[in-house]
Design a protein around this motif. Structure first.
Motif, PDB file in Angstrom:
ATOM      1  N   ARG A   3       0.840  -1.185   0.000  1.00 13.22           N
ATOM      2  CA  ARG A   3       0.000   0.000   0.000  1.00 13.22           C
ATOM      3  C   ARG A   3       0.876   1.235   0.000  1.00 13.22           C
ATOM      4  O   ARG A   3       2.018   1.220   0.471  1.00 13.22           O
ATOM      5  CB  ARG A   3      -0.927   0.007   1.210  1.00 13.22           C
ATOM      6  N   SER A   4       0.335   2.324  -0.556  1.00 12.12           N
ATOM      7  CA  SER A   4       1.066   3.585  -0.641  1.00 12.12           C
ATOM      8  C   SER A   4       0.492   4.581   0.344  1.00 12.12           C
ATOM      9  O   SER A   4      -0.740   4.719   0.453  1.00 12.12           O
ATOM     10  CB  SER A   4       1.002   4.140  -2.066  1.00 12.12           C
ATOM     11  N   VAL A   5       1.378   5.270   1.053  1.00  5.61           N
ATOM     12  CA  VAL A   5       0.971   6.255   2.055  1.00  5.61           C
ATOM     13  C   VAL A   5       1.860   7.487   1.906  1.00  5.61           C
ATOM     14  O   VAL A   5       2.838   7.496   1.153  1.00  5.61           O
ATOM     15  CB  VAL A   5       1.099   5.680   3.488  1.00  5.61           C
ATOM     16  N   TRP A   6       1.504   8.544   2.643  1.00 12.11           N
ATOM     17  CA  TRP A   6       2.307   9.761   2.683  1.00 12.11           C
ATOM     18  C   TRP A   6       2.943   9.889   4.066  1.00 12.11           C
ATOM     19  O   TRP A   6       2.269   9.727   5.082  1.00 12.11           O
ATOM     20  CB  TRP A   6       1.446  10.992   2.403  1.00 12.11           C
ATOM     21  N   VAL A   7       4.223  10.154   4.088  1.00 15.97           N
ATOM     22  CA  VAL A   7       4.938  10.366   5.340  1.00 15.97           C
ATOM     23  C   VAL A   7       5.614  11.732   5.246  1.00 15.97           C
ATOM     24  O   VAL A   7       6.618  11.886   4.556  1.00 15.97           O
ATOM     25  CB  VAL A   7       5.986   9.266   5.593  1.00 15.97           C
ATOM     26  N   GLY A   8       5.019  12.727   5.874  1.00 16.45           N
ATOM     27  CA  GLY A   8       5.581  14.076   5.811  1.00 16.45           C
ATOM     28  C   GLY A   8       5.683  14.614   4.400  1.00 16.45           C
ATOM     29  O   GLY A   8       6.650  15.305   4.076  1.00 16.45           O
ATOM     30  N   GLY A   9       4.712  14.292   3.551  1.00 13.98           N
ATOM     31  CA  GLY A   9       4.725  14.741   2.165  1.00 13.98           C
ATOM     32  C   GLY A   9       5.556  13.885   1.241  1.00 13.98           C
ATOM     33  O   GLY A   9       5.691  14.213   0.051  1.00 13.98           O
ATOM     34  N   LEU A  10       6.122  12.790   1.747  1.00 17.01           N
ATOM     35  CA  LEU A  10       6.962  11.917   0.935  1.00 17.01           C
ATOM     36  C   LEU A  10       6.195  10.651   0.569  1.00 17.01           C
ATOM     37  O   LEU A  10       5.647   9.966   1.448  1.00 17.01           O
ATOM     38  CB  LEU A  10       8.244  11.552   1.690  1.00 17.01           C
ATOM     39  N   ALA A  11       6.146  10.345  -0.730  1.00 18.00           N
ATOM     40  CA  ALA A  11       5.432   9.162  -1.205  1.00 18.00           C
ATOM     41  C   ALA A  11       6.158   7.905  -0.732  1.00 18.00           C
ATOM     42  O   ALA A  11       7.366   7.752  -0.961  1.00 18.00           O
ATOM     43  CB  ALA A  11       5.342   9.189  -2.723  1.00 18.00           C
ATOM     44  N   ALA A  46       8.669 -11.310   1.925  1.00 16.17           N
ATOM     45  CA  ALA A  46       8.623 -12.776   1.907  1.00 16.17           C
ATOM     46  C   ALA A  46       9.634 -13.377   2.870  1.00 16.17           C
ATOM     47  O   ALA A  46       9.502 -14.540   3.264  1.00 16.17           O
ATOM     48  CB  ALA A  46       8.890 -13.270   0.485  1.00 16.17           C
ATOM     49  N   ARG A  47      10.622 -12.619   3.269  1.00 18.99           N
ATOM     50  CA  ARG A  47      11.646 -13.100   4.198  1.00 18.99           C
ATOM     51  C   ARG A  47      11.385 -12.656   5.631  1.00 18.99           C
ATOM     52  O   ARG A  47      12.263 -12.758   6.485  1.00 18.99           O
ATOM     53  CB  ARG A  47      13.026 -12.633   3.732  1.00 18.99           C
ATOM     54  N   GLY A  48      10.211 -12.117   5.907  1.00 20.25           N
ATOM     55  CA  GLY A  48       9.841 -11.808   7.279  1.00 20.25           C
ATOM     56  C   GLY A  48      10.054 -10.373   7.706  1.00 20.25           C
ATOM     57  O   GLY A  48       9.949 -10.060   8.903  1.00 20.25           O
ATOM     58  N   PHE A  49      10.328  -9.474   6.760  1.00 17.18           N
ATOM     59  CA  PHE A  49      10.497  -8.057   7.057  1.00 17.18           C
ATOM     60  C   PHE A  49       9.325  -7.264   6.482  1.00 17.18           C
ATOM     61  O   PHE A  49       8.591  -7.753   5.623  1.00 17.18           O
ATOM     62  CB  PHE A  49      11.796  -7.523   6.444  1.00 17.18           C
ATOM     63  N   VAL A  50       9.163  -6.046   6.934  1.00 14.86           N
ATOM     64  CA  VAL A  50       8.274  -5.103   6.267  1.00 14.86           C
ATOM     65  C   VAL A  50       9.136  -4.269   5.328  1.00 14.86           C
ATOM     66  O   VAL A  50      10.114  -3.645   5.765  1.00 14.86           O
ATOM     67  CB  VAL A  50       7.557  -4.181   7.273  1.00 14.86           C
ATOM     68  N   GLY A  51       8.822  -4.270   4.054  1.00 14.27           N
ATOM     69  CA  GLY A  51       9.578  -3.493   3.089  1.00 14.27           C
ATOM     70  C   GLY A  51       8.984  -2.104   2.949  1.00 14.27           C
ATOM     71  O   GLY A  51       7.784  -1.955   2.703  1.00 14.27           O
ATOM     72  N   VAL A  52       9.807  -1.083   3.116  1.00 15.06           N
ATOM     73  CA  VAL A  52       9.355   0.306   3.017  1.00 15.06           C
ATOM     74  C   VAL A  52      10.226   1.007   1.979  1.00 15.06           C
ATOM     75  O   VAL A  52      11.454   1.052   2.108  1.00 15.06           O
ATOM     76  CB  VAL A  52       9.462   1.042   4.364  1.00 15.06           C
ATOM     77  N   GLY A  53       9.599   1.552   0.931  1.00 14.55           N
ATOM     78  CA  GLY A  53      10.301   2.296  -0.101  1.00 14.55           C
ATOM     79  C   GLY A  53       9.761   3.718  -0.170  1.00 14.55           C
ATOM     80  O   GLY A  53       8.552   3.927  -0.034  1.00 14.55           O
ATOM     81  N   GLN A  54      10.628   4.685  -0.390  1.00 19.03           N
ATOM     82  CA  GLN A  54      10.205   6.083  -0.335  1.00 19.03           C
ATOM     83  C   GLN A  54      10.951   6.907  -1.386  1.00 19.03           C
ATOM     84  O   GLN A  54      12.167   6.779  -1.545  1.00 19.03           O
ATOM     85  CB  GLN A  54      10.485   6.648   1.056  1.00 19.03           C
ATOM     86  N   ASP A  55      10.200   7.769  -2.085  1.00 18.69           N
ATOM     87  CA  ASP A  55      10.815   8.774  -2.952  1.00 18.69           C
ATOM     88  C   ASP A  55      11.342   9.909  -2.086  1.00 18.69           C
ATOM     89  O   ASP A  55      10.615  10.433  -1.220  1.00 18.69           O
ATOM     90  CB  ASP A  55       9.787   9.356  -3.930  1.00 18.69           C
ATOM     91  N   VAL A  56      12.595  10.318  -2.308  1.00 17.86           N
ATOM     92  CA  VAL A  56      13.143  11.415  -1.523  1.00 17.86           C
ATOM     93  C   VAL A  56      12.454  12.720  -1.913  1.00 17.86           C
ATOM     94  O   VAL A  56      11.759  12.813  -2.929  1.00 17.86           O
ATOM     95  CB  VAL A  56      14.668  11.538  -1.695  1.00 17.86           C
ATOM     96  N   ALA A  61       6.963  11.126  -6.928  1.00 19.91           N
ATOM     97  CA  ALA A  61       5.666  11.501  -6.345  1.00 19.91           C
ATOM     98  C   ALA A  61       5.795  12.319  -5.071  1.00 19.91           C
ATOM     99  O   ALA A  61       4.780  12.790  -4.542  1.00 19.91           O
ATOM    100  CB  ALA A  61       4.845  10.237  -6.065  1.00 19.91           C
ATOM    101  N   SER A  62       7.002  12.505  -4.539  1.00 13.86           N
ATOM    102  CA  SER A  62       7.153  13.221  -3.271  1.00 13.86           C
ATOM    103  C   SER A  62       7.096  14.727  -3.466  1.00 13.86           C
ATOM    104  O   SER A  62       7.531  15.262  -4.492  1.00 13.86           O
ATOM    105  CB  SER A  62       8.476  12.840  -2.582  1.00 13.86           C
ATOM    106  N   GLU A  63       6.582  15.402  -2.462  1.00 12.09           N
ATOM    107  CA  GLU A  63       6.467  16.853  -2.498  1.00 12.09           C
ATOM    108  C   GLU A  63       7.805  17.516  -2.160  1.00 12.09           C
ATOM    109  O   GLU A  63       8.733  16.865  -1.684  1.00 12.09           O
ATOM    110  CB  GLU A  63       5.405  17.305  -1.479  1.00 12.09           C
ATOM    111  N   GLY A  64       7.871  18.831  -2.384  1.00 15.37           N
ATOM    112  CA  GLY A  64       9.043  19.606  -1.987  1.00 15.37           C
ATOM    113  C   GLY A  64      10.019  19.839  -3.124  1.00 15.37           C
ATOM    114  O   GLY A  64       9.779  19.472  -4.278  1.00 15.37           O
TER     115      GLY A  64
END
Length: 527
Positions: A3-11, A46-56, A61-64
């Motif tokens: 799923r995609s979310v916003w974290v401080g304006g960062l995609a 798949a290896r038991g982690f949560v994968g988090v990817g973010q545009d700087v 898609a990130s603001e700023g």
């Protein structure tokens, strides 16, 4: 599930599997489009982690505003805090990245204003900072790699992978333009050259206490700083250096063997589990010996010795590294022989025979090219050219190489470019190492100049000859020194410089190793 979310304006993309409790996360922050990492995020999940990817900030898609190397520490720390506050997080985070994304992974640890830091870091081919990627440690400016990166990624929210090739095609003299500071129309291009190297970076690295996995390629332009990061790191540190380019296993060098191809994704995941379990200790590493099928113990090599000179030759001494006769992966306490730095004297028939150019003209209007290995030996010398006899037996090189010159130059400021090339019996040339150093001469008298050639990890077969070129330029890989005393970035006038190399006092120092310690790279990284 992704799923995609916003974290401080960062995609931000979050990928996790259903039906599990809190677990550790892997964070990848990138200016190269987080969507390209979705398959990687799924593999981590798949290896038991949560994968988090973010545009700087300011990219895709990130603001700023996109300001390279300016906001990654603060944005990274804020994202780490956000991850740790999520119900799916167990509070542990591994920061992972390659190239600029490695800077993003390291920035919360190595920049002073950050608060939250990751629990472990995987930094592959790290582009440590704006000044660090723009200039050699000696201060000499890198040109074509910076122009290419800025045309592709600078001053825009996305990337144009064809921009550099298109610019060279449409403007053949692009890289010859002066001044360099105005070579490109992008508004931020001058900022590349005002950035200063971070003198406190290595002290902060020495204070780091989280585990580090530093991954590099011997053909990568940032290989030396990858090694230095590993050597400087204060916490548990592992180094993996293969015969690869900047793309690692996707860009194998000609000297790579099948045994040098590793599943880096699986290795990263296994290392991350060890790092988060706090089972890693000390500093270890694995180096691929290009031209062979072997991996060697990184403990075999060290920094260039500060005091050895041209009279030093092979030395037999006791060492407790693994005995290679036991085979890869074996570790015993049987002593074996190692060699001290191997010195090739300039102008010596048994060392580096002078072909021509002890006196030569370094003309920035007709510079020695970095993208060509052919030489017209009958033309007026534009470099000092030397060649060894054929190697009588295979030679293993593991460690830092350098050239120590005694030389004179017209003009107060002069660059000295040294290129080491392997010549095959059929005449084909293959580059081994290049170094560029800047020296203040201030007069006609010869002075000592040390030119670091970086790290070598190669087996050279018998019959190879070594060629050394000493020149005043290495263009277009590096900016031309104008010899006017002006800053090479702002200079608009170029003058030739007469050079003289005192061959009797100059020497090439190579890190020869006898019976290097062979290992299994995966076992070494995980132990």
């Amino acid at each position: 599930m992704l799923r995609s979310v916003w974290v401080g304006g960062l995609a931000t993309d979050v990928c996790l599997t259903e039906g599990e409790g809190p677990r550790p996360a892997v964070l990848i922050r990138t200016p190269y489009d987080r969507r390209r990492h979705r398959a990687e995020l799924r593999a981590w999940a798949a290896r038991g982690f949560v994968g988090v990817g973010q545009d700087v900030r300011g990219r895709y898609a990130s603001e700023g505003d996109w300001r390279p190397y300016r906001s990654e520490a603060a944005d990274g720390a804020a994202t780490l805090a956000w991850i740790r506050a999520q119900e799916w997080s167990d509070g542990r985070v591994v920061a992972v990245g390659a190239s600029y994304a490695a800077h993003c992974a390291l920035a919360p640890l190595l920049e002073e204003e950050a608060g939250e830091v990751p629990d472990a870091v995987v930094a592959a081919v790290p582009a440590l900072g704006g000044a660090e990627v723009a200039r050699e440690p000696s201060g000499v400016e890198r040109l074509s790699p910076r122009v290419g990166w800025w045309l592709t990624h600078g001053d825009r929210a996305d990337s144009d992978e064809e921009a550099f090739a298109r610019a060279l095609r449409d403007t053949p003299g692009l890289l010859d333009r002066l001044p360099v500071r105005k070579m490109l129309p992008q508004a931020s291009w001058p900022d590349v050259w005002t950035a200063r190297r971070d003198d406190g970076l290595w002290a902060r690295a020495a204070c780091a206490r989280v585990p580090l996995l530093a991954v590099g390629g011997s053909r990568d332009p940032f290989a030396d700083e990858t090694i230095r990061l590993w050597r400087s790191w204060g916490g548990a540190a592992r180094l993996l250096l293969g015969p690869w380019g900047h793309g690692l296993t996707t860009t194998p060098a000609p000297e790579a063997h099948a045994e040098h191809h590793l599943d880096l994704g699986e290795l990263y995941a296994r290392w991350a589990r060890k790092a988060l379990a706090a089972t890693l200790r000390g500093r270890r590493g694995a180096l691929a010996l290009g031209g062979s099928a072997h991996w060697c113990d990184a403990a075999t090599i060290g920094p260039a010795a500060p005091g050895f000179g041209p009279d030093i030759g092979p030395d037999t001494r006791t060492d407790t590294r693994p005995d290679t006769d036991a085979g890869p992966g074996a570790r015993t306490d049987r002593p074996h022989r190692v060699a001290r730095p191997l010195a090739y004297r300039f102008g010596h028939s048994a060392g580096l025979r002078l072909v021509h150019g002890a006196d030569f003209l370094a003309d920035p209007r007709r510079p020695v090219r970095s993208d060509r290995l052919d030489i017209d030996e009958h033309a007026a010398p534009d470099r000092c050219l030397l060649v060894t006899p054929p190697l009588p037996r295979p030679l293993d090189l593991l460690g830092d190489a350098e050239a120590r010159l005694v030389a004179a130059a017209e003009g107060r400021s002069a660059d000295w470019a040294v290129r080491l090339v392997a010549l095959r019996p059929d005449g084909r040339a293959q580059p081994l190492a290049t170094g560029v150093a800047r020296a203040d001469h201030g007069g006609p008298d010869p002075r000592p100049v040390t030119v670091p050639l970086g790290h070598l990890a190669r087996r050279l077969p018998a019959g190879i000859r070594l060629r050394v070129e000493v020149a005043g330029h290495h263009f277009p890989a590096h900016v031309r020194n104008p010899h006017t005393g002006q800053d090479p970035v702002t200079a608009t006038r170029l003058l030739p410089s007469r050079r003289s190399v005192r061959t009797a006092d100059s020497v090439l120092l190579l890190p020869a190793v006898h019976r290097p310690a062979l290992i299994d790279p995966v076992q070494e990284i995980l132990r």
